[in-house]
Enzyme design. Structure first.
Site, PDB file in Angstrom:
ATOM      1  N   VAL A 269       0.834  -1.198   0.000  1.00 39.99           N
ATOM      2  CA  VAL A 269       0.000   0.000   0.000  1.00 39.99           C
ATOM      3  C   VAL A 269       0.874   1.255   0.000  1.00 39.99           C
ATOM      4  CG1 VAL A 269      -1.721   1.271   1.355  1.00 39.99           C
ATOM      5  CG2 VAL A 269      -1.752  -1.220   1.345  1.00 39.99           C
ATOM      6  N   CYS A 270       0.441   2.276  -0.737  1.00 39.11           N
ATOM      7  CA  CYS A 270       1.054   3.604  -0.654  1.00 39.11           C
ATOM      8  C   CYS A 270      -0.065   4.636  -0.713  1.00 39.11           C
ATOM      9  CB  CYS A 270       2.098   3.810  -1.763  1.00 39.11           C
ATOM     10  SG  CYS A 270       1.408   3.956  -3.418  1.00 39.11           S
ATOM     11  N   ARG A 271       0.243   5.848  -1.131  1.00 38.78           N
ATOM     12  CA  ARG A 271      -0.775   6.897  -1.184  1.00 38.78           C
ATOM     13  C   ARG A 271      -1.732   6.699  -2.348  1.00 38.78           C
ATOM     14  NH1 ARG A 271      -0.980  11.429  -4.068  1.00 38.78           N
ATOM     15  NH2 ARG A 271      -2.405  13.049  -3.394  1.00 38.78           N
TER      16      ARG A 271
ATOM     17  N   MET B  84      -4.008   4.615  -0.450  1.00 37.54           N
ATOM     18  CA  MET B  84      -4.809   5.116   0.670  1.00 37.54           C
ATOM     19  C   MET B  84      -5.852   6.137   0.216  1.00 37.54           C
ATOM     20  SD  MET B  84      -4.078   3.406   3.328  1.00 37.54           S
ATOM     21  CE  MET B  84      -4.776   4.354   4.693  1.00 37.54           C
TER      22      MET B  84
END
Length: 103
Positions: A62-64, A90
């Protein structure tokens, strides 16, 4: 590269599945909140921390927005580690989050 939607990952958590989530964002981004139970390893640290990954485990990255996690997913898979990128990062996550102060 394998991908999963944020809603699908949220469903796995809600169903009590024991899943490994790695958040590759920077410290200031993680301070705003991360998926409960996720482990924070900044993208730039992954090559130096490969020994922390269990080759028998499947990781959700997961990242932004999904771009950095895509790079991390490709790197991990290239090193024999099973990984799936969470599409949209996210920004697409609509479920619970925890902040470092919650831990």
């Amino acid at each position: 590269m394998k991908e999963i939607q944020a809603t699908e990952l949220a469903d796995k958590l809600k169903n009590g599945e024991n899943i490994a989530i790695i958040d590759v964002r920077e410290d200031d981004e993680v301070a705003e909140g991360m998926i409960p139970g996720a482990k924070h390893i900044r993208l730039g640290e992954i090559p130096d921390r490969l020994e922390e990954f269990d080759r028998n485990e499947h990781y959700y990255i997961v990242c932004r927005s999904g771009a950095r996690s895509g790079r991390a997913t490709e790197f991990l898979e290239g090193n024999g580690i099973e990984a799936t990128n969470m599409v949209g990062g996210m920004l697409a996550w609509e479920d619970e989050i925890e902040t470092p102060s919650d831990k």
